[in-house]
Structure formats: C-alpha cells, structure tokens
Design a protein around this motif. Structure first.
Motif, PDB file in Angstrom:
ATOM      1  N   ALA B  56       0.850  -1.185   0.000  1.00 19.53           N
ATOM      2  CA  ALA B  56       0.000   0.000   0.000  1.00 19.53           C
ATOM      3  C   ALA B  56       0.883   1.230   0.000  1.00 19.53           C
ATOM      4  O   ALA B  56       2.073   1.175   0.360  1.00 19.53           O
ATOM      5  N   SER B  57       0.307   2.342  -0.400  1.00 19.22           N
ATOM      6  CA  SER B  57       1.053   3.588  -0.498  1.00 19.22           C
ATOM      7  C   SER B  57       1.712   3.948   0.837  1.00 19.22           C
ATOM      8  O   SER B  57       1.065   3.954   1.887  1.00 19.22           O
ATOM      9  N   GLY B  58       3.005   4.229   0.793  1.00 19.85           N
ATOM     10  CA  GLY B  58       3.724   4.679   1.976  1.00 19.85           C
ATOM     11  C   GLY B  58       4.158   3.575   2.929  1.00 19.85           C
ATOM     12  O   GLY B  58       4.765   3.868   3.963  1.00 19.85           O
ATOM     13  N   VAL B  59       3.867   2.338   2.597  1.00 21.39           N
ATOM     14  CA  VAL B  59       4.212   1.225   3.490  1.00 21.39           C
ATOM     15  C   VAL B  59       5.655   0.777   3.239  1.00 21.39           C
ATOM     16  O   VAL B  59       6.080   0.622   2.093  1.00 21.39           O
ATOM     17  N   SER B  60       6.380   0.573   4.319  1.00 26.75           N
ATOM     18  CA  SER B  60       7.777   0.155   4.230  1.00 26.75           C
ATOM     19  C   SER B  60       7.912  -1.210   3.567  1.00 26.75           C
ATOM     20  O   SER B  60       7.072  -2.100   3.761  1.00 26.75           O
ATOM     21  N   ASP B  61       9.002  -1.376   2.818  1.00 26.45           N
ATOM     22  CA  ASP B  61       9.239  -2.683   2.186  1.00 26.45           C
ATOM     23  C   ASP B  61       9.762  -3.709   3.189  1.00 26.45           C
ATOM     24  O   ASP B  61      10.102  -4.834   2.813  1.00 26.45           O
ATOM     25  N   ARG B  62       9.797  -3.328   4.477  1.00 26.55           N
ATOM     26  CA  ARG B  62      10.104  -4.326   5.508  1.00 26.55           C
ATOM     27  C   ARG B  62       8.929  -5.305   5.651  1.00 26.55           C
ATOM     28  O   ARG B  62       9.083  -6.393   6.191  1.00 26.55           O
ATOM     29  N   PHE B  63       7.768  -4.853   5.185  1.00 22.03           N
ATOM     30  CA  PHE B  63       6.588  -5.708   5.194  1.00 22.03           C
ATOM     31  C   PHE B  63       6.456  -6.374   3.822  1.00 22.03           C
ATOM     32  O   PHE B  63       6.626  -5.728   2.798  1.00 22.03           O
ATOM     33  N   SER B  64       6.151  -7.653   3.811  1.00 21.73           N
ATOM     34  CA  SER B  64       5.941  -8.336   2.545  1.00 21.73           C
ATOM     35  C   SER B  64       4.869  -9.395   2.706  1.00 21.73           C
ATOM     36  O   SER B  64       4.749 -10.028   3.760  1.00 21.73           O
ATOM     37  N   GLY B  65       4.080  -9.565   1.647  1.00 18.13           N
ATOM     38  CA  GLY B  65       2.994 -10.538   1.674  1.00 18.13           C
ATOM     39  C   GLY B  65       3.171 -11.590   0.601  1.00 18.13           C
ATOM     40  O   GLY B  65       3.796 -11.333  -0.434  1.00 18.13           O
ATOM     41  N   SER B  66       2.612 -12.757   0.870  1.00 15.92           N
ATOM     42  CA  SER B  66       2.655 -13.828  -0.117  1.00 15.92           C
ATOM     43  C   SER B  66       1.424 -14.709   0.046  1.00 15.92           C
ATOM     44  O   SER B  66       0.748 -14.664   1.074  1.00 15.92           O
ATOM     45  N   LYS B  67       1.149 -15.483  -0.985  1.00 15.18           N
ATOM     46  CA  LYS B  67       0.002 -16.394  -0.946  1.00 15.18           C
ATOM     47  C   LYS B  67       0.367 -17.662  -1.711  1.00 15.18           C
ATOM     48  O   LYS B  67       1.016 -17.609  -2.753  1.00 15.18           O
ATOM     49  N   SER B  68      -0.056 -18.777  -1.143  1.00 17.57           N
ATOM     50  CA  SER B  68       0.144 -20.060  -1.808  1.00 17.57           C
ATOM     51  C   SER B  68      -1.056 -20.948  -1.521  1.00 17.57           C
ATOM     52  O   SER B  68      -1.314 -21.299  -0.369  1.00 17.57           O
ATOM     53  N   GLY B  69      -1.796 -21.262  -2.559  1.00 17.69           N
ATOM     54  CA  GLY B  69      -2.979 -22.098  -2.377  1.00 17.69           C
ATOM     55  C   GLY B  69      -4.014 -21.444  -1.485  1.00 17.69           C
ATOM     56  O   GLY B  69      -4.544 -20.383  -1.809  1.00 17.69           O
ATOM     57  N   THR B  70      -4.293 -22.075  -0.347  1.00 19.02           N
ATOM     58  CA  THR B  70      -5.326 -21.571   0.564  1.00 19.02           C
ATOM     59  C   THR B  70      -4.720 -20.916   1.813  1.00 19.02           C
ATOM     60  O   THR B  70      -5.407 -20.762   2.827  1.00 19.02           O
ATOM     61  N   SER B  71      -3.449 -20.526   1.723  1.00 21.60           N
ATOM     62  CA  SER B  71      -2.805 -19.842   2.834  1.00 21.60           C
ATOM     63  C   SER B  71      -2.080 -18.603   2.353  1.00 21.60           C
ATOM     64  O   SER B  71      -1.674 -18.522   1.195  1.00 21.60           O
ATOM     65  N   ALA B  72      -1.959 -17.655   3.264  1.00 23.45           N
ATOM     66  CA  ALA B  72      -1.231 -16.424   2.981  1.00 23.45           C
ATOM     67  C   ALA B  72      -0.316 -16.127   4.156  1.00 23.45           C
ATOM     68  O   ALA B  72      -0.508 -16.654   5.267  1.00 23.45           O
ATOM     69  N   SER B  73       0.685 -15.280   3.915  1.00 25.87           N
ATOM     70  CA  SER B  73       1.618 -14.933   4.979  1.00 25.87           C
ATOM     71  C   SER B  73       2.015 -13.470   4.880  1.00 25.87           C
ATOM     72  O   SER B  73       2.078 -12.903   3.796  1.00 25.87           O
ATOM     73  N   LEU B  74       2.282 -12.902   6.040  1.00 25.06           N
ATOM     74  CA  LEU B  74       2.840 -11.558   6.131  1.00 25.06           C
ATOM     75  C   LEU B  74       4.160 -11.677   6.877  1.00 25.06           C
ATOM     76  O   LEU B  74       4.212 -12.274   7.954  1.00 25.06           O
ATOM     77  N   ALA B  75       5.212 -11.146   6.293  1.00 24.15           N
ATOM     78  CA  ALA B  75       6.516 -11.151   6.947  1.00 24.15           C
ATOM     79  C   ALA B  75       6.926  -9.731   7.269  1.00 24.15           C
ATOM     80  O   ALA B  75       6.696  -8.807   6.475  1.00 24.15           O
ATOM     81  N   ILE B  76       7.499  -9.554   8.432  1.00 23.18           N
ATOM     82  CA  ILE B  76       8.041  -8.258   8.835  1.00 23.18           C
ATOM     83  C   ILE B  76       9.513  -8.486   9.142  1.00 23.18           C
ATOM     84  O   ILE B  76       9.862  -9.248  10.035  1.00 23.18           O
TER      85      ILE B  76
END
Lengths: 131, 108
Positions: B56-76
C-alpha cells in the motif's frame, strides 16, 4: 487526502436503533471503483465487517447482521450511514467507516476473483449499548 | 470464529524477522486476493498489503505478503518497536468479507 469521520450518539439504549454517519472529505462517494463500508471491533475481539455499499445503491451485508442492518448513501452531502436495529450489548463496539477499492463490482456476486481492499479508514467511534 | 485462522501472537527481538500465517480454504483465500491490515489499539486500521503481495502507499518494504494455495503470509523484517500491533489478513468468502482472527505482534 481523503478523510472519513464517523459521527453518532455516544450511547444507545438496548432495543433501540444504533445510527452512525460517515462524512467523506477530500474525495467523492460517487466513483465506480469504490465501495463504502462499516467495520466494527467489540471489546477484546477482532475486526468484523458489517456491510458495504456502492454509490449506485448496491449493498452487501454480513449475513449474521443482515436482518438488522441498513446502509444508505447521500451523494449530495457526500456521506453514508449505518443503522443497526434492535441493538443489544453485543453491538457495543468501536465502529469504523472505510473506503474500499474494488476492480470489478460484479465479482462479489458472480464468483469471480474478487480484487478488493479497504485503503482508507476513519478513526473510529465507540458506541456503547447500555441502559 | 473467523474462517481465516491466524496465530494469536508472535514475538521477536528488534531487528529480527517475524512471519504471520493466515490459513483459509478454497472458498476464500484460494479464490480471491488477500489484504493485510495493521491495527494499533486506539488508532484506525492501516492497509499494509493488497492483492496478496502489493505494498500500500507509503508502506515500508520491511513488510511483505505472499500467498500459496489456501494460505497467505505476512513477513516483517528488521522488526521495530513501532511494529508492535495487531495484524489481520482479510478476503472475501462467498459474499462475506472476512478478517482473520488477528495476530498480536510483540517486539521483545
């Protein structure tokens, strides 16, 4: 910069109607790719989506609340409103209004891949339901 | 109880990496885009990630999202004290917009 501001009564009596308004500034509620929604958070609980509406009048409700909830939009005043009838203590929560971006409104009901996210939020307003 | 399951808590020391999972099914994550929100108590929720992995606008790239099949993840990564908050995944499920159960991230 878009801003959303919730307003409403500070306290609602049980069995009465909880009414809130979200005033939008810095942008218009009339835009085909935006939905306007309400989300709440009860004390100690997570976020719960209540309902969303489009400026065309299309509305989408959480089935668990649909029988008691009504959304409306006033394009002339650039605001939208929420009514929750027959309020109980379980409706005590912080209520947020928010704007969602959606790439294709028809996907919500067509079964297609829904590209939707809430990108702007109001600060929230606490509405206790108590006598 | 939400159809999107997240661990109730996660904690790491400053500078470290934390990953939050969001487990769903074919009717929600498996068929729609996922977004992630950061919620500091008393403040408005903030969009971090949309369309599974877009910042999202202004959000640090220290945050990252991913999705695989029926699960998703957020990494900081590079955890900071100001990252201490509740984090929610969200998506649609058969006409219902659902938020995950939420994960409280604590910076030790």
């Amino acid at each position: 910069q878009l801003q959303l501001q919730e307003s409403g009564p500070g306290l609602v009596q049980p069995s009465e109607t909880l009414s809130l308004t979200c005033s939008v500034s810095g942008g218009s509620v009339i835009y085909s790719r935006h939905l306007w929604g309400w989300i709440r958070q009860a004390p100690g609980k997570g976020l719960e989506w209540i309902a969303s509406l489009h400026s065309t009048g299309a509305t989408y409700y959480n089935p668990s609340l649909k029988s008691r909830v009504t959304l409306s939009v006033d394009t002339s005043e650039n605001r939208f409103s929420l009514k929750v009838r027959s309020a109980t203590a379980a409706d005590t929560a912080v209520y947020y209004c928010a704007r969602a971006v959606i790439s294709d409104l028809s996907t919500i009901t067509s079964g297609g891949i829904i590209d939707h996210f809430f990108d702007q939020w109001g600060q929230g307003t606490l509405v206790p339901v108590s006598s | 109880q939400s159809v999107l399951t997240q661990p109730p808590s996660a904690s790491e020391a400053p500078g470290q990496r934390v990953t939050i999972s969001c487990s769903g099914s074919s009717s929600n994550i498996g068929n729609n885009f996922v977004s992630w929100y950061q919620h500091v108590p008393g403040a408005a929720p903030k969009l971090l990630i949309y369309r599974n992995d877009q910042w999202a606008s202004g959000v640090s790239d220290r945050f990252s999202g991913s999705k695989s099949g029926t699960s998703a993840s957020l990494a900081i990564r590079g955890l900071r004290p100001e990252d201490e908050a509740d984090y929610y995944c969200a998506t649609w499920d058969d006409g219902l917009y659902v938020f995950g159960t939420g994960t409280k991230v604590t910076v030790l």
